[in-house]
Design an enzyme around this catalytic site. Structure first.
Site, PDB file in Angstrom:
ATOM      1  CB  VAL A 278      13.363 -14.282   2.867  1.00 10.31           C
ATOM      2  CG1 VAL A 278      12.648 -15.270   3.756  1.00 10.31           C
ATOM      3  CG2 VAL A 278      13.325 -12.870   3.422  1.00 10.31           C
ATOM      4  CG  ASN A 304       5.310 -12.974   9.172  1.00  6.91           C
ATOM      5  OD1 ASN A 304       4.498 -12.128   9.526  1.00  6.91           O
ATOM      6  ND2 ASN A 304       6.382 -13.286   9.914  1.00  6.91           N
ATOM      7  N   GLY A 306       9.615  -9.524   7.674  1.00  6.09           N
ATOM      8  CA  GLY A 306       9.587  -8.103   7.315  1.00  6.09           C
ATOM      9  C   GLY A 306      10.368  -7.300   8.324  1.00  6.09           C
ATOM     10  CG  LEU A 313      12.413  10.466   1.102  1.00  8.00           C
ATOM     11  CD1 LEU A 313      12.880   9.012   1.028  1.00  8.00           C
ATOM     12  CD2 LEU A 313      11.418  10.740  -0.019  1.00  8.00           C
ATOM     13  CB  ALA A 314      14.510  15.064   4.627  1.00  2.00           C
ATOM     14  CG  ASN A 315      16.594  13.216   8.380  1.00  2.00           C
ATOM     15  OD1 ASN A 315      17.173  14.167   7.855  1.00  2.00           O
ATOM     16  ND2 ASN A 315      15.689  13.352   9.335  1.00  2.00           N
ATOM     17  CG  ASN A 363       2.727   5.583   9.656  1.00  2.00           C
ATOM     18  OD1 ASN A 363       2.259   6.625  10.128  1.00  2.00           O
ATOM     19  ND2 ASN A 363       3.115   4.570  10.408  1.00  2.00           N
ATOM     20  CE1 TYR A 369       7.013  -2.695   7.456  1.00  4.16           C
ATOM     21  CE2 TYR A 369       5.145  -1.194   7.649  1.00  4.16           C
ATOM     22  CZ  TYR A 369       5.718  -2.438   7.865  1.00  4.16           C
ATOM     23  OH  TYR A 369       4.976  -3.424   8.483  1.00  4.16           O
TER      24      TYR A 369
HETATM   25  P1  NAD Z   1       8.924  -8.958  14.110  1.00  4.47           P
HETATM   26  O1  NAD Z   1      10.039  -8.018  13.918  1.00  4.47           O
HETATM   27  O2  NAD Z   1       8.457  -9.230  15.506  1.00  4.47           O
HETATM   28  O3  NAD Z   1       9.244 -10.365  13.404  1.00  4.47           O
HETATM   29  C1  NAD Z   1       9.742 -10.438  12.083  1.00  4.47           C
HETATM   30  C2  NAD Z   1      10.467 -11.753  11.901  1.00  4.47           C
HETATM   31  O4  NAD Z   1      11.004 -11.751  10.558  1.00  4.47           O
HETATM   32  C3  NAD Z   1      11.661 -11.905  12.854  1.00  4.47           C
HETATM   33  O5  NAD Z   1      11.642 -13.185  13.440  1.00  4.47           O
HETATM   34  C4  NAD Z   1      12.846 -11.714  11.944  1.00  4.47           C
HETATM   35  O6  NAD Z   1      14.012 -12.437  12.368  1.00  4.47           O
HETATM   36  C5  NAD Z   1      12.325 -12.223  10.613  1.00  4.47           C
HETATM   37  N1  NAD Z   1      13.117 -11.733   9.499  1.00  4.47           N
HETATM   38  C6  NAD Z   1      13.521 -10.449   9.290  1.00  4.47           C
HETATM   39  N2  NAD Z   1      14.290 -10.399   8.194  1.00  4.47           N
HETATM   40  C7  NAD Z   1      14.379 -11.664   7.699  1.00  4.47           C
HETATM   41  C8  NAD Z   1      15.049 -12.235   6.589  1.00  4.47           C
HETATM   42  N3  NAD Z   1      15.809 -11.489   5.770  1.00  4.47           N
HETATM   43  N4  NAD Z   1      14.918 -13.559   6.369  1.00  4.47           N
HETATM   44  C9  NAD Z   1      14.157 -14.325   7.203  1.00  4.47           C
HETATM   45  N5  NAD Z   1      13.525 -13.836   8.280  1.00  4.47           N
HETATM   46  C10 NAD Z   1      13.627 -12.509   8.522  1.00  4.47           C
HETATM   47  O7  NAD Z   1       7.720  -8.408  13.209  1.00  4.47           O
HETATM   48  P2  NAD Z   1       6.142  -8.627  13.327  1.00  4.47           P
HETATM   49  O8  NAD Z   1       5.565  -7.473  14.034  1.00  4.47           O
HETATM   50  O9  NAD Z   1       5.831 -10.002  13.799  1.00  4.47           O
HETATM   51  O10 NAD Z   1       5.742  -8.461  11.786  1.00  4.47           O
HETATM   52  C11 NAD Z   1       5.590  -9.566  10.896  1.00  4.47           C
HETATM   53  C12 NAD Z   1       5.119  -9.040   9.566  1.00  4.47           C
HETATM   54  O11 NAD Z   1       3.902  -8.288   9.731  1.00  4.47           O
HETATM   55  C13 NAD Z   1       6.095  -8.094   8.877  1.00  4.47           C
HETATM   56  O12 NAD Z   1       6.070  -8.310   7.480  1.00  4.47           O
HETATM   57  C14 NAD Z   1       5.534  -6.729   9.215  1.00  4.47           C
HETATM   58  O13 NAD Z   1       5.935  -5.754   8.285  1.00  4.47           O
HETATM   59  C15 NAD Z   1       4.047  -7.005   9.161  1.00  4.47           C
HETATM   60  N6  NAD Z   1       3.257  -6.026   9.912  1.00  4.47           N
HETATM   61  C16 NAD Z   1       3.356  -5.903  11.275  1.00  4.47           C
HETATM   62  C17 NAD Z   1       2.574  -4.965  11.931  1.00  4.47           C
HETATM   63  C18 NAD Z   1       2.611  -4.795  13.427  1.00  4.47           C
HETATM   64  O14 NAD Z   1       1.869  -3.951  13.944  1.00  4.47           O
HETATM   65  N7  NAD Z   1       3.411  -5.552  14.167  1.00  4.47           N
HETATM   66  C19 NAD Z   1       1.716  -4.128  11.215  1.00  4.47           C
HETATM   67  C20 NAD Z   1       1.654  -4.267   9.831  1.00  4.47           C
HETATM   68  C21 NAD Z   1       2.424  -5.221   9.198  1.00  4.47           C
END
Ligand code: NAD
Length: 463
Positions: A278, A304, A306, A313-315, A363, A369
């Site tokens: 993406v 989605n 992510g 942040l210091a590291n 957090n 993040y």
């Molecule tokens: P995950 O790591 O299990 O899955 C993320 C998916 O995104 C993976 O399949 C990965 O390959 C894909 N991805 C990563 N970088 C990409 C890129 N550059 N292009 C295309 N695809 C890419 O994560 P998850 O727990 O299923 O989280 C999904 C979303 O929900 C994220 O945005 C995450 O920040 C958010 N989220 C998750 C939680 C949680 O507790 N799991 C809490 C808050 C927010």
């Protein structure tokens, strides 16, 4: 990812032991299954006036009943709930709806709130309390603002008192928007239903009367084409499943390295797969081209994908900071720009983005993040007005602790604590986030503009 403690505590002997030791006793949540009734028992509708009457008529509309006309929404088909207007002793209610749109003074809360109180000890497991109210505005008379803001504090506190998987949520209806507006009706239904299993203590604003109710509540996305990024696993795969279940044709997007898992998801939902990072400069154009070529149109984009790269942040290295911002927010901004300028995303389109409670409450170890996820919340607020002229919306869902591979990487003790720190005392499942996204992606949610809905079981941190 399974929660062994939740399983143990719900089996006979251990259940008693947990009770005696005063340990958390998370309930097995009631989740949506197609064909199930909206509620598994009667509902109590409290409040007086035309709004309360309308809600009572809506809930009690018989399955297969003829649509009604006038100010009543033409969806009185199939809610089929036994409705009471006064609390009846000994009845175990499945839901209590407090219609508080008419309150003008804090004293006006007393009668409905105390009537609700008398039913709570008998609320069924997985029960629902839903408030309908107006927002407190600076232009309101002080007593009116006090009453309306009071609903907010009341609801959030009540949600913390409910047990056995019951939840409390509120629909906040903007001035001038009738309670019969599609998004009010659909939000009420979402909060009552098992689709909102892990949404608790939230107040969702409805900003306009835009939107369209479905002819079939089981297929609200019929005929729609939806793109889901990061769909190879976790929450993204669950979103693909739920959108397809609700009738959408799905384009599943993920990085080439996840190609095999991505193909499995795409096949499972009878959609198509698009291998794409993406962050690629042409990601937006490729998404549009694929959706048009393979499905003929594009209606919904779910951002989605992510990543996390946690460090104090210091590291923090340049790369950790930059990669998280690039995937979690910059890519969404660039893709949205392409969508908005393409002319191919103009028929009541929907953007739904993944934020996070970290972006709201902060957090430790997640400055990168949280900056990206706070950014998502700001982005949808500013994007919604750009889509509104075509009947479009942009909204976000902010998950709390969800059981996925991402959270499985958290050290065991921290993970155990983190998943108990909410009113439902457990982590959510990917499907819980997916249900909220499907709701915001639906035509009925056209009046919800630039909002962020938390799916966090009422996490103790933040609102
Ligand atoms: P995950 O790591 O299990 O899955 C993320 C998916 O995104 C993976 O399949 C990965 O390959 C894909 N991805 C990563 N970088 C990409 C890129 N550059 N292009 C295309 N695809 C890419 O994560 P998850 O727990 O299923 O989280 C999904 C979303 O929900 C994220 O945005 C995450 O920040 C958010 N989220 C998750 C939680 C949680 O507790 N799991 C809490 C808050 C927010």
């Amino acid at each position: 990812m399974t929660d062994r403690y939740l399983e143990l505590v719900n089996s006979g002997l251990t259940q008693k032991l947990a009770q005696q030791l005063g340990l958390p006793r998370p309930a097995v949540l009631r989740r949506h299954r197609p064909g199930r009734p909206l509620l598994d028992g009667p509902a109590l509708v409290l409040g007086t006036g035309p709004d309360a009457d309308l809600v009572a008529r809506l809930l009690s509309s018989p399955a297969g009943g003829a649509p009604t006309t006038g100010e009543t929404p033409a969806v009185l088909d199939g809610w089929d709930v036994e409705v009471h207007r006064h609390a009846t002793p000994d009845v175990r209610y499945a839901a209590v709806v407090l219609v508080l749109t008419g309150v003008e003074h804090p004293d006006d809360l007393t009668a409905p709130v105390l009537a609700a109180a008398s039913t709570l000890k008998r609320l069924r497991p997985g029960g629902r309390v839903v408030t309908l109210s107006h927002p407190a505005l600076d232009s309101d008379a002080p007593a009116v603002a006090a009453a309306r803001q009071g609903v907010d504090g009341f609801l959030r506190s009540l949600a913390k008192e409910l047990r056995q998987g019951a939840t409390g949520n509120g629909v906040v209806v903007a001035p001038g928007v009738p309670v019969s507006a599609p998004s009010v009706v659909a939000a009420l239904r979402f909060f009552l239903s098992a689709r909102s299993a892990f949404v608790d203590g939230q107040l969702l604003e409805v900003d306009s009367a835009a939107g369209e109710l479905p002819t079939d509540w089981e297929k609200p996305l019929a005929g729609k084409v939806a793109v889901v990024t990061g769909a190879a696993r976790g929450i993204g795969a669950a979103i693909a499943d739920v959108l397809a279940r609700d009738g959408a044709s799905v384009v599943a997007v993920d990085v080439p390295a996840a190609g095999e898992q991505l193909a499995q998801v795409a096949n499972r939902v009878r959609g198509t797969a698009l291998q794409l990072d993406v962050t690629a400069p042409d990601a937006g154009d490729r998404i549009i081209a694929h959706a048009k070529a393979r499905h003929g149109r594009l209606d919904v984009v779910v951002h989605n994908a992510g990543i996390t790269r946690d460090k104090l942040l210091a590291n923090m290295s340049d790369d950790r900071w930059a990669s998280v911002l690039a995937v979690n927010i910059a890519a969404q901004l660039r893709i949205n720009e392409a969508l908005l300028t393409s002319g191919d995303f103009a028929d009541e389109p929907r953007i739904v983005s993944l934020a996070s409670t970290s972006g709201i409450a902060g957090n430790r170890g997640q400055t990168n993040y949280a900056a990206s996820k706070g950014g998502v919340i700001g982005m949808v607020r500013a994007t919604a007005p750009l889509l509104a002229p075509f009947g479009g919306t942009a909204n976000a869902v902010a998950p709390g602790f969800i059981e996925t591979e991402m959270t499985a990487r958290i050290p065991a003790v921290t993970r155990q604590v983190a998943r108990r720190l909410n009113s439902l005392q457990q982590g959510g499942q990917p499907v819980d986030v997916a249900e909220a996204i499907a709701f915001l992606a639906s035509p009925a949610a056209g009046g919800i503009l630039g909002r962020t809905l938390r799916v966090c079981g009422q996490n103790m941190v933040g609102r």
